[in-house]
Design an enzyme around this catalytic site. Structure first.
Site: not given
Ligand code: NAP
Ligand code: MG
Length: 478
Positions: A247, A172, A225-226, A229-230, A281, A380
């Site tokens: 991650e 997804k 992701g964040s 949501v993690g 990230c 962040e």
């Molecule tokens: P996010 O809002 O947490 O979204 C990440 C993913 O989760 C997206 O595909 C999102 O879908 C999905 N999602 C959102 N709510 C969900 C739920 N309730 N259940 C299941 N999936 C859900 O993060 P983002 O804003 O896309 O990405 C930025 C974050 O990712 C930052 O915090 C960054 O540091 C982190 N990140 C970490 C790494 C690492 O390797 N450690 C790498 C890259 C990014 P939608 O966007 O389609 O809603």
């Protein structure tokens, strides 16, 4: 409208609903994405289950899996420019960054292609009359939730590792960043991946993503992701006792001692915060500088930051747009709060006059004397904003470096080898770079966080252990 990709076929969304796809460079809609839901996720899981549970994918010899992964790597390279152009448009990535992402994606599949037939267990000395062996088996079906900041890279690292270990995958992607991944799934089908080995369902996180996290039939979840949501993902998975790799985010420090080689350090420090417009990230978003060198380093950085140019992805300047309006509002909110708090703005880059007004542009910014407790030092930003602060000595540097909830990456700049190693041991992070910094680089290097940056490791060979289950087989031979 785009479709999902399930069982090697384009499958229209069951609801018929769509999500507008924006180009961050001009804020205009240029495509419509299928808005996936629990029904679509269930269809994808059925396809993956068939592939994993005795289907063609599960019957392939590891060497054959490896050959398919290698073919996909080659196909990604053969279609490199098309993929980079899709990513540039979809995510607002400057051309160089979009190309680097496509190259890295291919490299992940190349790396994991070579690993497929090297994941072997051991024999264990046990009681006389017994032989014991361990074998690594795939989980079965793995779920992959991918963020929008590096779709191709994170897809390569997460899905590449999971496929190499023999899992079938349901992916997804973030709704802001799907187009390149749908194309890569088509390429995989053209390469001869068996039906159901790789499936993609597009849609919103709270709909398709949540359905994936909640679904029976998913045996492992890799979430990038964040932190917010993690937590939701881990809670969903806990109800079914499904293992998770998280991650998450970071507030990674770049630690500069007075003896650092600044000619080498400064360009790397700048790049670590502006790469992908700071939406990384592992962005080096905190700059910790030894007090005796503080003003000198700030003034050297000021001219570099002031020279940075921001503009549309196709112009391929230093910095492209942010992903969307809400992200721009978030970053600008940090900047206006810093202004209200009278923090010291050292330098800002400039936005090219050609940039469309409806694009999501913000200026790279260096802010000094940021207090440890300030939002800029703790949260962040996910934008090109670098928060600088002084430290007195090694102990102070360690305390400051560890004074956030995150622990993803750290950089240490010093010519004193012993100090570099001491810092590397004392800083709580999943990766520490001494006299270099890799925001995302190095597919061979195990990557992941501690504290609120998550747990589990992706990248490198280490990832394969997370994507498999060890089974112990005990044989009594007398
Ligand atoms: P996010 O809002 O947490 O979204 C990440 C993913 O989760 C997206 O595909 C999102 O879908 C999905 N999602 C959102 N709510 C969900 C739920 N309730 N259940 C299941 N999936 C859900 O993060 P983002 O804003 O896309 O990405 C930025 C974050 O990712 C930052 O915090 C960054 O540091 C982190 N990140 C970490 C790494 C690492 O390797 N450690 C790498 C890259 C990014 P939608 O966007 O389609 O809603
Ligand atoms: Mg987009």
């Amino acid at each position: 409208m785009t479709t999902h990709f399930i069982n090697n076929q384009r499958v229209p969304g069951s609801s018929g609903e769509s999500i507008a796809v924006l180009d961050p460079s001009d804020g205009q809609v240029f495509a419509q994405l299928a808005r996936g839901n629990a029904t679509d996720i269930a269809t994808a899981i059925r396809a993956a289950r068939t592939a994993a549970d005795g289907g063609a994918w599960s019957r392939l010899a590891p060497v054959e899996r490896g050959r398919l992964l290698r073919k996909l790597s080659d196909a990604i390279l053969a279609n490199h420019d098309e993929l980079a152009t899709l990513e540039m448009r979809d995510c607002g990535k400057p051309v160089k960054q979009a190309k680097a992402d496509a190259t890295a994606c291919a490299r992940y599949f190349e790396y994991y292609a070579g690993a497929c037939d090297k994941l072997h267990g051991e024999t264990i000395p046990y009681t006389p009359g017994f032989a014991v062996m361990t074998v690594y088996e795939p989980h079965g079906v793995t779920g992959h939730i991918i963020p929008w900041n590096y779709p191709m890279q994170i897809f390569g690292r997460s899905v590449g590792g999971a496929l190499a270990a023999g899992n079938a995958c349901v992916v997804k992607p973030a709704e802001d960043a799907c187009l390149s991944l749908l194309r890569i799934a088509e390429l995989a089908a053209e390469c001869g991946f068996p039906d159901g080995a790789l499936n993609i369902v597009t849609g919103y996180g709270h709909e398709a993503g949540q359905a994936l996290a909640d679904a029976f039939g998913i045996d492992h979840i890799s979430f990038t992701g964040s932190a917010r949501v993690g937590t939701i993902i881990a809670q969903s998975a806990a109800k079914r006792h499904v293992p998770v790799t998280l991650e998450l985010g970071g507030k990674s420090p770049q630690i500069v001692f007075a003896d650092a080689n600044l000619d080498e350090a400064l360009p790397v420090i700048v790049n670590a915060i502006i790469q992908n417009a700071g939406q990384t990230c592992s962005a080096g978003s905190r700059l910790l500088i030894e007090a005796s060198a503080y003003e000198r380093v700030l003034s050297l950085l000021a001219s570099r930051i002031a020279a940075l140019k921001v503009g549309p992805a196709a112009m391929d300047l230093d910095v492209g747009p942010l992903i969307r309006q809400t992200q721009l509002d978030r970053v600008n909110g940090f900047l206006s709060d810093a202004k209200s708090a009278n923090l010291r703005f050292i330098a800002q880059g400039s936005i090219a006059p050609e940039s469309p007004a409806a694009g999501f542009y913000t200026k790279p910014t260096l802010i000094a004397d940021v207090p440890t407790k300030a939002a800029l030092a703790q949260d962040e930003v996910f934008g090109p904003v670098l928060a600088a602060m002084p430290f007195k000595d090694e102990a102070d540097a360690i305390a400051l470096a560890n004074a956030t909830e995150y622990g993803l990456v750290a950089g240490v700049w010093t010519e004193n080898g012993g100090r570099g190693l001491r810092m590397a041991r004392a800083v709580k992070a999943g990766q520490v770079f001494i006299n270099n910094y890799g925001a995302g680089g190095g597919v061979e290097l195990p990557f992941g966080g501690v504290k609120s940056s998550g747990y589990g490791r992706e990248k490198g060979f280490e990832a394969l252990y997370g994507f498999s289950v060890m089974k112990t087989v005990v044989i009594r031979h007398g």
